[in-house]
Every structure is written in C-alpha cells, then in structure tokens.
Design an enzyme around this catalytic site. Sequence first.
Site, PDB file in Angstrom:
ATOM      1  N   PHE A   5     -24.150   3.115 -14.509  1.00 62.43           N
ATOM      2  CA  PHE A   5     -25.204   3.779 -13.749  1.00 62.43           C
ATOM      3  C   PHE A   5     -25.811   2.874 -12.686  1.00 62.43           C
ATOM      4  O   PHE A   5     -26.369   3.343 -11.702  1.00 62.43           O
ATOM      5  CB  PHE A   5     -26.302   4.310 -14.682  1.00 62.43           C
ATOM      6  CG  PHE A   5     -27.189   3.243 -15.265  1.00 62.43           C
ATOM      7  CD1 PHE A   5     -28.371   2.890 -14.643  1.00 62.43           C
ATOM      8  CD2 PHE A   5     -26.836   2.594 -16.444  1.00 62.43           C
ATOM      9  CE1 PHE A   5     -29.191   1.912 -15.178  1.00 62.43           C
ATOM     10  CE2 PHE A   5     -27.644   1.614 -16.986  1.00 62.43           C
ATOM     11  CZ  PHE A   5     -28.827   1.267 -16.349  1.00 62.43           C
ATOM     12  N   THR A   6     -25.673   1.557 -12.840  1.00 66.07           N
ATOM     13  CA  THR A   6     -26.290   0.625 -11.883  1.00 66.07           C
ATOM     14  C   THR A   6     -25.659   0.693 -10.496  1.00 66.07           C
ATOM     15  O   THR A   6     -26.221   0.148  -9.545  1.00 66.07           O
ATOM     16  CB  THR A   6     -26.236  -0.825 -12.404  1.00 66.07           C
ATOM     17  OG1 THR A   6     -24.879  -1.221 -12.568  1.00 66.07           O
ATOM     18  CG2 THR A   6     -26.984  -0.964 -13.723  1.00 66.07           C
ATOM     19  N   TRP A  29       0.806  -1.222   0.000  1.00 66.75           N
ATOM     20  CA  TRP A  29       0.000   0.000   0.000  1.00 66.75           C
ATOM     21  C   TRP A  29       0.841   1.275   0.000  1.00 66.75           C
ATOM     22  O   TRP A  29       0.549   2.233   0.707  1.00 66.75           O
ATOM     23  CB  TRP A  29      -0.986   0.005   1.182  1.00 66.75           C
ATOM     24  CG  TRP A  29      -1.644  -1.317   1.439  1.00 66.75           C
ATOM     25  CD1 TRP A  29      -1.520  -2.063   2.575  1.00 66.75           C
ATOM     26  CD2 TRP A  29      -2.485  -2.073   0.568  1.00 66.75           C
ATOM     27  NE1 TRP A  29      -2.246  -3.226   2.463  1.00 66.75           N
ATOM     28  CE2 TRP A  29      -2.852  -3.255   1.224  1.00 66.75           C
ATOM     29  CE3 TRP A  29      -2.970  -1.879  -0.725  1.00 66.75           C
ATOM     30  CZ2 TRP A  29      -3.674  -4.227   0.666  1.00 66.75           C
ATOM     31  CZ3 TRP A  29      -3.786  -2.852  -1.289  1.00 66.75           C
ATOM     32  CH2 TRP A  29      -4.125  -3.998  -0.607  1.00 66.75           C
TER      33      TRP A  29
END
Length: 167
Positions: free
Chosen positions: A76-77, A59
């Site tokens: 868009f879902t 990380w």
Amino acid sequence: VQRVKSASVTVEGSIVSSIGPGAMALVGIHEDDTKEDLEYCCKRLLACKLWENDSGAPWRHGLKQRGLEILCVSQFTLYGKLTKKNQPDYKHAMKAIQAQEMYNTFLELLKSNYESEKIRDGVFGAYMDVSLVNDGPVTIVIESEAYTKTNQGDKTESTDQKSEKSS
C-alpha cells in the site's frame, strides 16, 4: 515490476514464498481502482517484454514466452506521499479490507491467464522481509489507464501552454 534472478518473502523468520528467474511485482491498490484496472494491469504484467529472445535481441520476450515465475507483494505504501512535515500519508491507497479483496482478485486474474503454479505472493498486511536479486536492474511501472489519465494533467503541459510560455 522488477526483473529478477530470484526473489523471496519472509514473514516472522520463515520464507513464505520464493521464485527463481522471473518478475517481482510490488502491487499497490489505489483508492479508485476497479476490476477493469486490475484486468488492465494483469494483461500488461503478463505481456511485458523484459527479456531478450533466443537470438539475443533485447526486450522481445515476456514472462509467458519464457515460462517464468511471478512473485507479487502487496504494498500500500506505493501510493504514499510525504506531507509538509515529511511524514508519510497513505490516503490514496485503498483501505485494507477492500484492498485485500482487490489484491486477491488480481492474483486470481494472473493465475487464470497464466500457469497458476507460477504465481506466488507474500502475506497481505504482514510485515515482510522482501529479498531479491535484480536482473539488470530492470524496473518498470505499470499503472492502470484510468490512473494515468487522471494524473497526466498534473505532470505534463499541453503543447499550447508550452508555446505560450516560450513566446
């Protein structure tokens, strides 16, 4: 955002975009999103440290440090909810014409803040087959500050409310 070893988008049987190692971003535009929200999410996406550094510490490196590619897929879902009848309801997703303008603005922000040839995308509004090989898997949600603040009250209770319930 998903850390990937590879990803591609196919439309009508033809690959329209593909990347090697990097990130695939499923991009949903909320009905209340503004250009400032897009700028915030662009900055966060380009800065997210999902890879280890040269010493192996996890990380520590982001896309730009590694020179990796990004595949953006309009979706868009992401702002869909299930109704009481278990049917999807997308009322919180921005309407198509305005969403396409915002999505294109988001892509331009990424390109202007990184190497434009490393930003790829699918076809807005098309039915797409999205393929990817997850690396990890690692999946991170990036929400604009405005969306997070607006919806935080629904998900968390204040410390005072929690202490009242426990007494």
